[in-house]
Scaffold this active site. Structure first.
Site, mmCIF file in Angstrom:
data_model
loop_
_atom_site.group_PDB
_atom_site.id
_atom_site.type_symbol
_atom_site.label_atom_id
_atom_site.label_comp_id
_atom_site.label_asym_id
_atom_site.label_seq_id
_atom_site.Cartn_x
_atom_site.Cartn_y
_atom_site.Cartn_z
ATOM 1 N N LYS A 148 27.906 49.149 37.615
ATOM 2 C CA LYS A 148 27.267 48.642 36.197
ATOM 3 C C LYS A 148 26.097 49.031 36.299
ATOM 4 C CE LYS A 148 31.366 47.207 34.453
ATOM 5 N NZ LYS A 148 31.902 47.653 33.266
ATOM 6 N N ASN A 177 44.299 55.290 30.346
ATOM 7 C CA ASN A 177 45.408 55.362 31.189
ATOM 8 C C ASN A 177 46.237 54.904 32.278
ATOM 9 O OD1 ASN A 177 43.448 54.581 33.506
ATOM 10 N ND2 ASN A 177 43.549 55.802 34.818
ATOM 11 N N TYR A 202 30.852 47.210 43.183
ATOM 12 C CA TYR A 202 31.676 47.578 41.707
ATOM 13 C C TYR A 202 30.062 47.295 40.443
ATOM 14 C CZ TYR A 202 33.091 44.706 36.761
ATOM 15 O OH TYR A 202 32.616 44.454 35.792
ATOM 16 N N PHE A 246 29.903 37.347 30.793
ATOM 17 C CA PHE A 246 29.641 36.202 31.634
ATOM 18 C C PHE A 246 30.717 36.050 32.085
ATOM 19 C CE2 PHE A 246 25.075 35.213 32.684
ATOM 20 C CZ PHE A 246 24.531 36.122 31.641
ATOM 21 N N SER A 253 28.184 43.414 32.714
ATOM 22 C CA SER A 253 28.588 42.391 33.228
ATOM 23 C C SER A 253 27.460 41.517 33.851
ATOM 24 C CB SER A 253 29.296 42.477 34.745
ATOM 25 O OG SER A 253 30.070 42.044 35.202
ATOM 26 N N ALA A 254 27.350 40.459 34.092
ATOM 27 C CA ALA A 254 26.720 39.705 34.895
ATOM 28 C C ALA A 254 26.547 39.701 35.661
ATOM 29 C CB ALA A 254 27.191 37.718 34.287
ATOM 30 N N GLY A 284 43.555 47.239 28.130
ATOM 31 C CA GLY A 284 43.355 46.055 28.422
ATOM 32 C C GLY A 284 43.070 44.793 27.932
ATOM 33 N N ASN A 315 40.583 36.584 39.835
ATOM 34 C CA ASN A 315 39.601 34.863 38.985
ATOM 35 C C ASN A 315 39.935 34.159 37.833
ATOM 36 O OD1 ASN A 315 39.281 38.081 36.996
ATOM 37 N ND2 ASN A 315 37.471 36.700 37.912
ATOM 38 N N LEU A 316 39.549 32.547 38.341
ATOM 39 C CA LEU A 316 39.595 31.660 38.472
ATOM 40 C C LEU A 316 41.057 30.738 37.449
ATOM 41 C CD1 LEU A 316 39.267 28.162 39.934
ATOM 42 C CD2 LEU A 316 37.926 27.926 38.307
ATOM 43 N N LYS A 330 37.836 46.982 37.826
ATOM 44 C CA LYS A 330 36.969 45.628 38.091
ATOM 45 C C LYS A 330 37.204 44.651 38.873
ATOM 46 C CE LYS A 330 40.318 43.100 35.016
ATOM 47 N NZ LYS A 330 40.608 41.741 33.673
ATOM 48 N N GLY A 385 29.918 36.551 49.361
ATOM 49 C CA GLY A 385 29.362 37.106 47.607
ATOM 50 C C GLY A 385 29.014 36.180 46.028
HETATM 51 P P1 NAD Z 1 41.170 45.774 32.027
HETATM 52 O O1 NAD Z 1 40.862 46.238 33.249
HETATM 53 O O2 NAD Z 1 42.044 44.604 31.668
HETATM 54 O O3 NAD Z 1 41.349 46.357 31.531
HETATM 55 C C1 NAD Z 1 40.041 48.222 31.118
HETATM 56 C C2 NAD Z 1 41.385 49.256 30.978
HETATM 57 O O4 NAD Z 1 40.961 50.655 31.366
HETATM 58 C C3 NAD Z 1 42.510 48.978 31.747
HETATM 59 O O5 NAD Z 1 43.804 49.240 30.634
HETATM 60 C C4 NAD Z 1 42.444 50.501 32.556
HETATM 61 O O6 NAD Z 1 44.307 51.071 32.021
HETATM 62 C C5 NAD Z 1 42.135 51.339 31.928
HETATM 63 N N1 NAD Z 1 41.404 51.623 32.254
HETATM 64 C C6 NAD Z 1 40.723 52.074 34.033
HETATM 65 N N2 NAD Z 1 39.607 53.762 34.423
HETATM 66 C C7 NAD Z 1 40.342 54.583 32.822
HETATM 67 C C8 NAD Z 1 39.768 55.905 33.769
HETATM 68 N N3 NAD Z 1 39.527 55.932 34.344
HETATM 69 N N4 NAD Z 1 40.486 56.583 32.273
HETATM 70 C C9 NAD Z 1 41.172 55.862 30.944
HETATM 71 N N5 NAD Z 1 41.328 54.349 31.283
HETATM 72 C C10 NAD Z 1 40.787 53.754 32.194
HETATM 73 O O7 NAD Z 1 39.683 45.273 32.671
HETATM 74 P P2 NAD Z 1 38.858 44.270 31.274
HETATM 75 O O8 NAD Z 1 38.664 42.367 31.977
HETATM 76 O O9 NAD Z 1 39.564 44.460 30.167
HETATM 77 O O10 NAD Z 1 37.976 44.468 31.153
HETATM 78 C C11 NAD Z 1 37.114 45.832 30.082
HETATM 79 C C12 NAD Z 1 35.854 46.097 30.875
HETATM 80 O O11 NAD Z 1 34.796 45.163 31.312
HETATM 81 C C13 NAD Z 1 35.934 47.110 32.414
HETATM 82 O O12 NAD Z 1 35.083 47.624 32.064
HETATM 83 C C14 NAD Z 1 34.853 45.435 32.570
HETATM 84 O O13 NAD Z 1 34.373 45.776 34.359
HETATM 85 C C15 NAD Z 1 34.264 44.462 31.815
HETATM 86 N N6 NAD Z 1 33.564 42.952 32.299
HETATM 87 C C16 NAD Z 1 35.270 42.928 32.357
HETATM 88 C C17 NAD Z 1 34.584 41.450 33.171
HETATM 89 C C18 NAD Z 1 36.105 40.589 33.607
HETATM 90 O O14 NAD Z 1 35.980 39.640 34.139
HETATM 91 N N7 NAD Z 1 37.953 40.989 33.175
HETATM 92 C C19 NAD Z 1 34.277 40.874 33.134
HETATM 93 C C20 NAD Z 1 32.246 41.686 32.931
HETATM 94 C C21 NAD Z 1 32.126 42.907 32.353
HETATM 95 C C1 WQD Z 2 34.665 31.972 39.187
HETATM 96 C C2 WQD Z 2 34.485 30.819 40.036
HETATM 97 C C3 WQD Z 2 34.698 30.660 41.980
HETATM 98 C C4 WQD Z 2 39.161 32.227 41.815
HETATM 99 C C5 WQD Z 2 34.099 37.019 38.211
HETATM 100 C C6 WQD Z 2 32.856 38.897 39.093
HETATM 101 C C7 WQD Z 2 32.107 39.172 37.824
HETATM 102 C C8 WQD Z 2 32.892 39.478 35.988
HETATM 103 C C9 WQD Z 2 33.499 37.695 35.988
HETATM 104 C C10 WQD Z 2 33.157 41.115 36.266
HETATM 105 C C11 WQD Z 2 34.103 30.680 41.411
HETATM 106 C C12 WQD Z 2 35.192 30.068 41.646
HETATM 107 C C13 WQD Z 2 37.475 31.458 41.773
HETATM 108 C C14 WQD Z 2 39.649 31.003 42.799
HETATM 109 C C15 WQD Z 2 38.174 29.441 43.030
HETATM 110 N N1 WQD Z 2 33.807 40.179 36.382
HETATM 111 N N2 WQD Z 2 37.151 30.244 42.366
HETATM 112 N N3 WQD Z 2 39.450 29.689 43.316
HETATM 113 O O1 WQD Z 2 33.476 35.747 41.320
HETATM 114 O O2 WQD Z 2 31.999 34.424 39.205
HETATM 115 O O3 WQD Z 2 32.737 36.747 38.091
HETATM 116 O O4 WQD Z 2 34.474 37.961 36.811
HETATM 117 O O5 WQD Z 2 32.445 41.877 35.876
HETATM 118 O O6 WQD Z 2 31.325 40.136 38.403
HETATM 119 O O7 WQD Z 2 32.886 38.821 40.552
HETATM 120 O O8 WQD Z 2 34.790 34.792 38.652
HETATM 121 O O9 WQD Z 2 36.820 33.879 38.534
HETATM 122 O O10 WQD Z 2 36.693 34.884 40.468
HETATM 123 O O11 WQD Z 2 35.227 32.166 39.864
HETATM 124 O O12 WQD Z 2 37.451 28.329 43.903
HETATM 125 O O13 WQD Z 2 40.633 30.945 43.332
HETATM 126 O O14 WQD Z 2 36.115 30.002 40.799
HETATM 127 O O15 WQD Z 2 34.440 30.652 43.329
HETATM 128 O O16 WQD Z 2 32.592 30.288 41.916
HETATM 129 P P1 WQD Z 2 33.545 35.128 39.155
HETATM 130 P P2 WQD Z 2 35.765 34.154 38.995
#
Ligand code: NAD
Ligand code: WQD
Length: 335
Positions: free
Chosen positions: A151, A31, A147, A176, A123-124, A9, A197-198, A83, A292
């Site tokens: 966490k 997977n 979600y 974050f 995650s934050a 990922g 995401n933004l 996620k 949210g």
């Molecule tokens: P991503 O979706 O790119 O990566 C997750 C990977 O896990 C993918 O490759 C997916 O195929 C694999 N996967 C999912 N379910 C699975 C399962 N049951 N068995 C095996 N593989 C599985 O996401 P990411 O952005 O790289 O995030 C990685 C981790 O970080 C996640 O746990 C996510 O919740 C956490 N996280 C992400 C963010 C974010 O904004 N990207 C923020 C905070 C925390």
């Molecule tokens: C950032 C800012 C939006 C998209 C999320 C999850 C959080 C974590 C990270 C996993 C906010 C604004 C966004 C758009 C916009 N993930 N925005 N237009 O919401 O802080 O966090 O991703 O753990 O759990 O909630 O990130 O990138 O979605 O938003 O105006 O099309 O951009 O309102 O202020 P967020 P985001």
């Protein structure tokens, strides 16, 4: 050897590179529910060697056991999970099954094989809507969607596992807002559908795949009215995982550590930084707040600096440059 679940990922693939660069041997377990083999191929090109890869699901104990049978795993970096916040509200049971049950299965198989070191992607979001910023690790925890509850539950489960057997080593890294891409421009974030995401949304707008950005509210109590977040470069995050693994043996307690830059940027500030990096104009609309969403979220980073010797190196301009390099070279992601 380090087992990297979800290593194909977005954050996992960047972390694979940093782990290999730091001298760790790794095996990726994924997977491919939200990633592609192409991503792994590109990682192999960057590091100049083949990556051990097992395709399987963390909920499937047999799949996991086969990895422990084949490789000598002594620690796990656990990224695998679903996620998308909005999706988690529509299909909560799948989120609990994949993320929570998946982590339980993983820990069971680890325990059975005497492997008791885990670095978990938290995650934050576990801070809910904090009363003040910057956010410290000992702030109250809460969740506003499935979600986030995933966490929170997983953090609690890992604490219980450690309580039952204190020889476990557990680090929970609370990211974050991950952003950015590898400097090569060959790997990056590749959302399947419309990005939530933004930064991915802005990048797809800049490259012409989306007409315009919807800004979710300009009436927040922030300097320009738009939401303020702590964007952290994915390569900095990857380095945080290396530091966590380097130090994991030193800790007796379960560690929860913020990985953020410590700075907050508004949506408008991000748009301007992206316009500067890409030379493109980002058309936008102001629309209603997204349910949210909170006004402001950024990390207190003192603990990560103190405990891991880690802090962010890259700023928001560098994140935008790297996202743009990835997006402009790969307008359709890995396809
Ligand atoms: P991503 O979706 O790119 O990566 C997750 C990977 O896990 C993918 O490759 C997916 O195929 C694999 N996967 C999912 N379910 C699975 C399962 N049951 N068995 C095996 N593989 C599985 O996401 P990411 O952005 O790289 O995030 C990685 C981790 O970080 C996640 O746990 C996510 O919740 C956490 N996280 C992400 C963010 C974010 O904004 N990207 C923020 C905070 C925390
Ligand atoms: C950032 C800012 C939006 C998209 C999320 C999850 C959080 C974590 C990270 C996993 C906010 C604004 C966004 C758009 C916009 N993930 N925005 N237009 O919401 O802080 O966090 O991703 O753990 O759990 O909630 O990130 O990138 O979605 O938003 O105006 O099309 O951009 O309102 O202020 P967020 P985001």
């Amino acid at each position: 050897m380090v087992l990297v679940t979800g290593g194909a990922g977005y954050i996992g693939s960047h972390t694979c590179i940093s782990l290999i660069d730091a001298g760790y041997e790794i095996v990726v377990f994924d997977n491919f529910s939200n990633s592609s083999h192409e991503g792994i191929k590109r990682v192999e090109k960057i590091v100049g060697k083949k990556i051990a890869l097992v395709e399987g699901d963390i909920r499937n104990r047999k799949d996991l056991q086969s990895v422990f049978d084949t490789y000598n795993i002594d620690s796990v970096v656990h990224f695998a999970g679903l996620k998308a916040v909005g999706e988690s509200m529509q299909i909560p049971l799948q989120y609990y099954d994949n993320n929570v049950c998946g982590t339980v299965a993983l820990c069971e198989v680890m325990q059975k094989n005497g492997c008791k070191k885990i670095v978990f992607s938290s995650s934050a979001t576990v801070y809910g809507d904090p009363e003040t910023v910057p956010i410290k690790e000992d702030f109250p925890l809460s969740a506003t969607n499935p979600y986030g509850r995933n966490k929170l539950f997983i953090e609690k489960i890992l604490r219980d596992v450690h309580r039952s057997d204190p020889t476990w080593k557990v680090i929970m890294l609370r990211y974050f807002n991950p952003a950015g891409a590898h400097i090569s421009g060959t790997i990056g974030e590749d959302p399947d559908n419309i990005p939530n995401n933004l930064l991915p949304f802005i990048a797809q707008t800049a490259v012409g795949k989306r007409e315009m950005l919807n800004i979710f509210g300009n009436d927040y109590d922030t300097p320009d009215g738009t939401g303020v977040r702590d964007y952290i470069h994915v390569v900095d995050l990857a380095d945080g995982h290396v530091k966590a693994l380097d130090k994991i043996d030193n800790f007796k307690e379960v560690m929860a550590i913020n990985l953020g830059s410590g700075d907050g940027y508004s949506v408008f500030e991000i748009i301007h930084a992206f316009e500067k990096a890409s030379g493109k104009q980002i058309p936008y609309n102001i629309v209603a707040r997204r349910s949210g969403d909170i006004a402001t979220c950024y990390a207190d980073t003192a603990y990560a600096e103190d405990i891991l010797g880690w802090s962010a190196k890259y700023n928001i301009d560098k994140m935008c440059e790297d996202v743009w390099r990835w997006q402009s070279k790969n307008p359709d992601g890995y396809n």
